[in-house]
Scaffold this motif. Structure first.
Motif, short mmCIF file in Angstrom:
data_model
loop_
_atom_site.label_atom_id
_atom_site.label_comp_id
_atom_site.label_asym_id
_atom_site.label_seq_id
_atom_site.Cartn_x
_atom_site.Cartn_y
_atom_site.Cartn_z
N ASP A 195 92.48 54.07 28.53
CA ASP A 195 92.59 54.73 29.76
C ASP A 195 94.11 55.01 29.99
N GLU A 196 94.57 55.71 31.04
CA GLU A 196 96.02 55.88 31.31
C GLU A 196 96.78 54.46 31.07
N TYR A 197 96.35 53.53 31.94
CA TYR A 197 97.14 52.21 31.83
C TYR A 197 97.15 51.80 30.33
N HIS A 198 96.26 52.07 29.43
CA HIS A 198 96.34 51.53 27.93
C HIS A 198 97.41 52.15 27.24
N ARG A 236 90.65 46.34 16.92
CA ARG A 236 91.40 47.24 17.60
C ARG A 236 92.51 46.79 18.60
N PRO A 237 93.31 45.78 18.27
CA PRO A 237 94.28 45.43 19.38
C PRO A 237 94.94 46.25 20.07
N ASP A 238 95.18 46.17 21.44
CA ASP A 238 95.66 47.10 22.24
C ASP A 238 97.30 47.11 21.66
N TRP A 239 97.91 46.13 21.52
CA TRP A 239 99.10 46.13 20.77
C TRP A 239 99.44 44.65 19.66
N PHE A 240 99.90 45.10 18.82
CA PHE A 240 100.35 43.66 17.98
C PHE A 240 101.26 43.94 17.16
N LEU A 270 94.84 44.12 26.65
CA LEU A 270 94.73 44.45 27.89
C LEU A 270 93.37 44.36 28.46
N LEU A 271 92.90 43.30 29.49
CA LEU A 271 91.49 43.31 30.00
C LEU A 271 90.84 44.56 30.40
N SER A 272 90.05 44.90 30.54
CA SER A 272 89.23 45.86 31.08
C SER A 272 87.66 45.27 31.31
N PRO A 273 86.98 45.65 32.26
CA PRO A 273 85.64 45.16 32.53
C PRO A 273 84.64 45.27 31.39
N GLY A 274 84.69 46.13 30.45
CA GLY A 274 83.72 46.00 29.35
C GLY A 274 84.25 45.18 28.07
N THR A 275 85.25 44.67 28.23
CA THR A 275 85.95 43.88 26.93
C THR A 275 86.29 42.30 27.25
#
Length: 265
Positions: free
Chosen positions: A39-42, A83-87, A120-125
């Motif tokens: 999403d936009e935040y990600h 698929r890490p959000d950042w590493f 970065l937490l999201s409800p689905g993960t």
């Protein structure tokens, strides 16, 4: 410079001489059917982390930062990936084989595990990110298992923009243990950095952001912030010059009232 452990060899039987492993160019770099697309935040938060990640003891060309790209980790199951959000990977060439931008990060080609990963937490993960899911029979290992047991990533960071909770996990004795923040930040002396939360405006969005600091707690500015700081310094210098000129003009006027030529002083 701190030396990091290279990716440990697999415990499975060795490959035969006829086996050829796929490279970054052979493996898919995206899956349109995968749930949880950014999403936009990600998009914004990983970019801020990238822009402010400036380890004091590593050259820029010896750091690779991955943002939402496939991380292939198992030589026996070459299509398995996380698929890490950042590493970030330390002590490795910035470019793949020192010449190309990476499509993905393939551990059996690179031979160096990430030093830190951020989710970065999201409800689905959320459950998988926090290690609450159990591996299903015949399915790939969970994200927590891959980071902790296979890749052995020293630091795993989890941040929720919904609760503003920052959780730091450090690999200790082969297991992740939660660590506490110190003065609102977590120091990583191996990098000469600390990680913490900052309330401010980024991309014209004012909120609580995850970003990098020095070990002493000073903000590490991104390029746009440095430009703005330089602009403000220039404006301040111009204002001081204008005030000095105005003061000099008033003094000259008073001297002339006293029949004193200021140009001859």
């Amino acid at each position: 410079m701190t030396k990091f452990t290279r990716f440990p060899p697999q415990s499975d039987p060795p490959l035969s001489q006829g086996d050829t492993l796929p490279t970054m160019y052979d493996l898919p770099s995206e899956n349109p059917e995968e749930p949880g697309l950014p999403d936009e935040y990600h998009c914004y938060q990983p970019a801020l982390l990238r822009q402010t990640f400036k380890p004091s003891n590593y050259e820029e060309n010896q750091i690779f930062i991955g943002t939402d790209i496939n991380l292939y980790y198992d030589v026996r199951h070459v299509n398995w990936y996380k698929r890490p959000d950042w590493f970030a990977v330390m002590g490795i060439e910035r470019l793949y084989e020192n010449q190309d931008l990476r499509l993905s990060y393939v551990i059996w080609q690179e031979q160096v595990s990430p030093f830190i990963a951020v989710e970065l937490l999201s409800p689905g993960t959320e459950n998988e990110d926090l290690g609450r899911t159990v591996r299903q029979l015949g399915k790939p290992p969970t994200k927590w298992e891959v980071y902790e047991k296979i890749l052995k990533i020293p630091y795993y960071i989890v941040f929720s923009r919904y609760t503003n909770e920052l959780q730091i996990f450090q690999l200790m004795g082969g297991q992740y243990e939660r660590r506490q923040l110190i003065n609102g930040r977590f120091p990583l002396p191996e990098l000469g950095l600390s990680l913490g939360l900052w309330q401010g405006s980024y991309e014209n969005i004012n909120r609580l952001w995850l970003r990098w600091f020095t070990l002493e707690g000073e903000l590490i500015f991104n390029a746009l912030e440095l430009v703005e700081i330089a602009k403000q310094k220039t404006q301040l210098a111009e204002q001081k010059t204008q005030l000095a000129e105005q003061k000099a003009a008033r003094l000259a006027a008073k001297l002339r009232e006293l029949n004193i030529d200021p140009d001859n002083l």
